[in-house]
Scaffold this motif. Structure first.
Motif, PDB file in Angstrom:
ATOM      1  N   ARG A   1       0.744  -0.976  -0.159  1.00  0.00           N
ATOM      2  CA  ARG A   1      -0.113  -0.044  -0.018  1.00  0.00           C
ATOM      3  C   ARG A   1       0.737   1.154  -0.111  1.00  0.00           C
ATOM      4  NH1 ARG A   1      -3.725  -1.637   5.216  1.00  0.00           N
ATOM      5  NH2 ARG A   1      -1.666  -2.323   5.618  1.00  0.00           N
ATOM      6  N   ASP A   2       0.120   2.256  -0.759  1.00  0.00           N
ATOM      7  CA  ASP A   2       1.098   3.473  -0.568  1.00  0.00           C
ATOM      8  C   ASP A   2       0.658   4.263   0.492  1.00  0.00           C
ATOM      9  OD1 ASP A   2       2.474   5.690  -1.488  1.00  0.00           O
ATOM     10  OD2 ASP A   2       1.002   6.451  -2.873  1.00  0.00           O
TER      11      ASP A   2
ATOM     12  N   ARG B   1       5.567   5.329   4.600  1.00  0.00           N
ATOM     13  CA  ARG B   1       6.654   4.719   4.028  1.00  0.00           C
ATOM     14  C   ARG B   1       7.211   5.381   2.949  1.00  0.00           C
ATOM     15  NH1 ARG B   1       2.816  -0.646   2.818  1.00  0.00           N
ATOM     16  NH2 ARG B   1       2.860  -1.726   4.933  1.00  0.00           N
ATOM     17  N   SER B   2       6.935   6.489   3.005  1.00  0.00           N
ATOM     18  CA  SER B   2       7.639   7.355   1.634  1.00  0.00           C
ATOM     19  C   SER B   2       9.072   7.654   2.337  1.00  0.00           C
ATOM     20  CB  SER B   2       6.890   8.820   1.544  1.00  0.00           C
ATOM     21  OG  SER B   2       7.452   9.700   0.856  1.00  0.00           O
ATOM     22  N   PRO B   3       9.825   7.592   1.081  1.00  0.00           N
ATOM     23  CA  PRO B   3      11.320   7.973   1.595  1.00  0.00           C
ATOM     24  C   PRO B   3      11.321   9.384   2.233  1.00  0.00           C
ATOM     25  CG  PRO B   3      11.268   7.211  -0.517  1.00  0.00           C
ATOM     26  CD  PRO B   3      10.031   7.407  -0.129  1.00  0.00           C
ATOM     27  N   ASP B   4      10.474  10.209   1.897  1.00  0.00           N
ATOM     28  CA  ASP B   4      10.585  11.763   2.342  1.00  0.00           C
ATOM     29  C   ASP B   4       9.804  11.885   3.831  1.00  0.00           C
ATOM     30  OD1 ASP B   4      11.574  12.563  -0.078  1.00  0.00           O
ATOM     31  OD2 ASP B   4       9.481  12.527  -1.047  1.00  0.00           O
ATOM     32  N   CYS B   5       9.547  10.776   4.281  1.00  0.00           N
ATOM     33  CA  CYS B   5       8.805  10.806   5.713  1.00  0.00           C
ATOM     34  C   CYS B   5      10.013  10.813   6.782  1.00  0.00           C
ATOM     35  CB  CYS B   5       7.902   9.611   5.820  1.00  0.00           C
ATOM     36  SG  CYS B   5       7.075   9.644   7.491  1.00  0.00           S
ATOM     37  N   PRO B   6       9.755  11.657   7.624  1.00  0.00           N
ATOM     38  CA  PRO B   6      11.079  11.984   9.023  1.00  0.00           C
ATOM     39  C   PRO B   6      10.883  11.013   9.680  1.00  0.00           C
ATOM     40  CG  PRO B   6       9.325  13.567   9.017  1.00  0.00           C
ATOM     41  CD  PRO B   6       8.942  13.149   7.582  1.00  0.00           C
ATOM     42  N   PRO B   7      11.805  10.459  10.634  1.00  0.00           N
ATOM     43  CA  PRO B   7      11.565   9.458  11.493  1.00  0.00           C
ATOM     44  C   PRO B   7      10.319  10.049  12.503  1.00  0.00           C
ATOM     45  CG  PRO B   7      14.004   9.850  11.304  1.00  0.00           C
ATOM     46  CD  PRO B   7      13.221  11.152  10.426  1.00  0.00           C
ATOM     47  N   TRP B   8      10.147  11.149  12.648  1.00  0.00           N
ATOM     48  CA  TRP B   8       9.110  11.725  13.772  1.00  0.00           C
ATOM     49  C   TRP B   8       7.603  10.985  13.039  1.00  0.00           C
ATOM     50  CZ3 TRP B   8       7.498  12.290  18.084  1.00  0.00           C
ATOM     51  CH2 TRP B   8       6.336  13.281  18.366  1.00  0.00           C
TER      52      TRP B   8
ATOM     53  N   ALA C   1      16.306  -6.811   4.597  1.00  0.00           N
ATOM     54  CA  ALA C   1      15.737  -6.928   6.080  1.00  0.00           C
ATOM     55  C   ALA C   1      14.528  -6.050   6.463  1.00  0.00           C
ATOM     56  CB  ALA C   1      16.821  -7.018   7.149  1.00  0.00           C
ATOM     57  N   GLN C   2      14.925  -4.688   5.974  1.00  0.00           N
ATOM     58  CA  GLN C   2      13.841  -3.799   6.002  1.00  0.00           C
ATOM     59  C   GLN C   2      12.525  -4.276   5.446  1.00  0.00           C
ATOM     60  OE1 GLN C   2      14.599   0.120   4.541  1.00  0.00           O
ATOM     61  NE2 GLN C   2      13.280   1.082   5.854  1.00  0.00           N
ATOM     62  N   ALA C   3      12.814  -4.454   3.831  1.00  0.00           N
ATOM     63  CA  ALA C   3      11.733  -4.729   3.036  1.00  0.00           C
ATOM     64  C   ALA C   3      10.929  -6.203   3.556  1.00  0.00           C
ATOM     65  CB  ALA C   3      12.133  -4.918   1.675  1.00  0.00           C
ATOM     66  N   TRP C   4      11.748  -6.855   4.081  1.00  0.00           N
ATOM     67  CA  TRP C   4      11.158  -8.314   4.851  1.00  0.00           C
ATOM     68  C   TRP C   4      10.110  -7.995   5.966  1.00  0.00           C
ATOM     69  CZ3 TRP C   4      10.152 -13.270   4.134  1.00  0.00           C
ATOM     70  CH2 TRP C   4      10.021 -13.946   5.226  1.00  0.00           C
ATOM     71  N   ASN C   5      10.739  -6.996   6.646  1.00  0.00           N
ATOM     72  CA  ASN C   5       9.867  -6.776   7.981  1.00  0.00           C
ATOM     73  C   ASN C   5       8.512  -5.900   7.458  1.00  0.00           C
ATOM     74  OD1 ASN C   5      11.308  -7.350   9.982  1.00  0.00           O
ATOM     75  ND2 ASN C   5      12.745  -5.422  10.236  1.00  0.00           N
ATOM     76  N   ALA C   6       8.562  -5.105   6.592  1.00  0.00           N
ATOM     77  CA  ALA C   6       7.388  -4.558   6.108  1.00  0.00           C
ATOM     78  C   ALA C   6       6.584  -5.395   5.227  1.00  0.00           C
ATOM     79  CB  ALA C   6       7.703  -3.398   5.221  1.00  0.00           C
ATOM     80  N   GLY C   7       6.930  -6.325   4.379  1.00  0.00           N
ATOM     81  CA  GLY C   7       6.505  -7.297   3.640  1.00  0.00           C
ATOM     82  C   GLY C   7       5.653  -8.185   4.512  1.00  0.00           C
TER      83      GLY C   7
END
Length: 310
Positions: A30-31, A35-42, A189-195
């Motif tokens: 889902r979009d 999940r956007s690369p522009d989203c800050p950690p906050w 690993a990051q993609a696996w967590n989200a997937g």
């Protein structure tokens, strides 16, 4: 801590699981704004707190409004608590709003207003547990932390353990298995967590799994076993007549009216219709109001009127 070799059965083709989930996620994810690369950690941290026991569809508008109003931890840290509780709106479990503000203040005091990447530093923040710390480290900073929520537990229980549902509490054995299934490459690993999380949310659901659409169907131990029923049927959370319903109705009434006279609060709550046919007895009413006061979700002024804490 080294992971025992028995954490994953030798019959499981782990690279095959990785490829199947990652290929599926690349197409079906889902979009979502966090999940956007522009989203800050906050923004990631706010999403993780809001998504606890709350569906995405309810979180999306609140998340956007929250980040527009308080785009940094410092902004939320300085906000009046009454504004924070009002903005939380109907997301439920409003203590999360208080804990999020407490975490924001700690981020300002301890980390110069920047969300830390280190999971141990995240765990030291108010209201941040093991799951949230791992999720923020992984999704906001790309660290290879093992993220295990209810959806991840269910996918692993079925695909690897052959169980219809995991137990009610996360066990050390489950964590060892989840660790053992993590790809070595940090990006994978990051993609696996989200997937895996997405697969559990959209396909491998608790009550109506869509096995015909699942990328793991031909490798799933539960499907191979004939999809046996769970040892314990999943339980829905009762609502009508519970303290949760009464507390929520009180919070909604104060959110709507701002300040309610002490002797009129009960009538305002009942008149609002949020309790349906339920009418709390004196003991339940007093227990719920006292609990809200003790939790810092409600305040009473010198005139006895109720409002959100300032």
């Amino acid at each position: 801590m080294p992971v025992p070799e028995t954490a994953v059965p030798p019959s499981v083709d782990v690279p095959r699981l990785h490829d199947a989930v990652l290929d599926w996620f690349a197409v079906h994810a889902r979009d979502l704004p966090w999940r956007s690369p522009d989203c800050p950690p906050w923004g990631v941290l706010v999403s993780e707190i809001m998504l606890q026991q709350t569906p995405v569809v309810r979180v999306l508008p609140r998340w956007h409004a929250w980040l527009e109003r308080w785009p940094t931890p410092a902004d939320l840290a300085a906000a009046p608590t009454a504004d924070v509780l009002t903005a939380w709106d109907r997301l439920g479990y409003p203590r999360r709003a208080l804990r999020l503000q407490e975490a924001a203040r700690a981020i300002v005091e301890r980390h110069g207003g920047e969300v830390p990447a280190d999971p141990s530093a995240l765990r030291a923040l108010p209201g941040i547990g093991e799951y949230t710390a791992a999720a923020v480290s992984s999704f906001a900073f790309g660290l290879p932390e093992t993220v295990v929520d209810t959806n991840v537990r269910r996918v692993i229980a079925r695909a690897v353990g052959g169980q219809a549902l995991p137990g009610r509490s996360l066990t050390r054995a489950e964590m060892r298995r989840a660790h053992a299934l993590m790809p070595e490459d940090p990006d994978r690993a990051q993609a696996w967590n989200a997937g895996v999380m997405e697969l559990g949310a959209l396909v491998c659901t608790a009550r109506s799994p869509a096995c015909e659409r699942c990328p793991l169907a031909d490798a799933c131990a539960w499907v191979a076993a004939g999809s046996p029923p769970p040892e314990q049927a999943p339980r829905g959370q009762a609502w009508a007549g519970t303290d949760r319903q009464v507390r929520g109705a009180v919070m909604a009434a104060v959110r709507e009216h701002g300040r309610v006279a002490g002797d009129g609060l009960r009538a305002v709550v009942v008149a609002g219709g949020r309790l349906g046919a339920h009418r709390p007895g004196d003991a339940q009413w007093e227990r719920c109001v006292a609990g809200l006061l003790a939790d810092g979700l409600l305040a009473r002024d010198d005139d006895g009127a109720f409002a959100f804490p300032s």
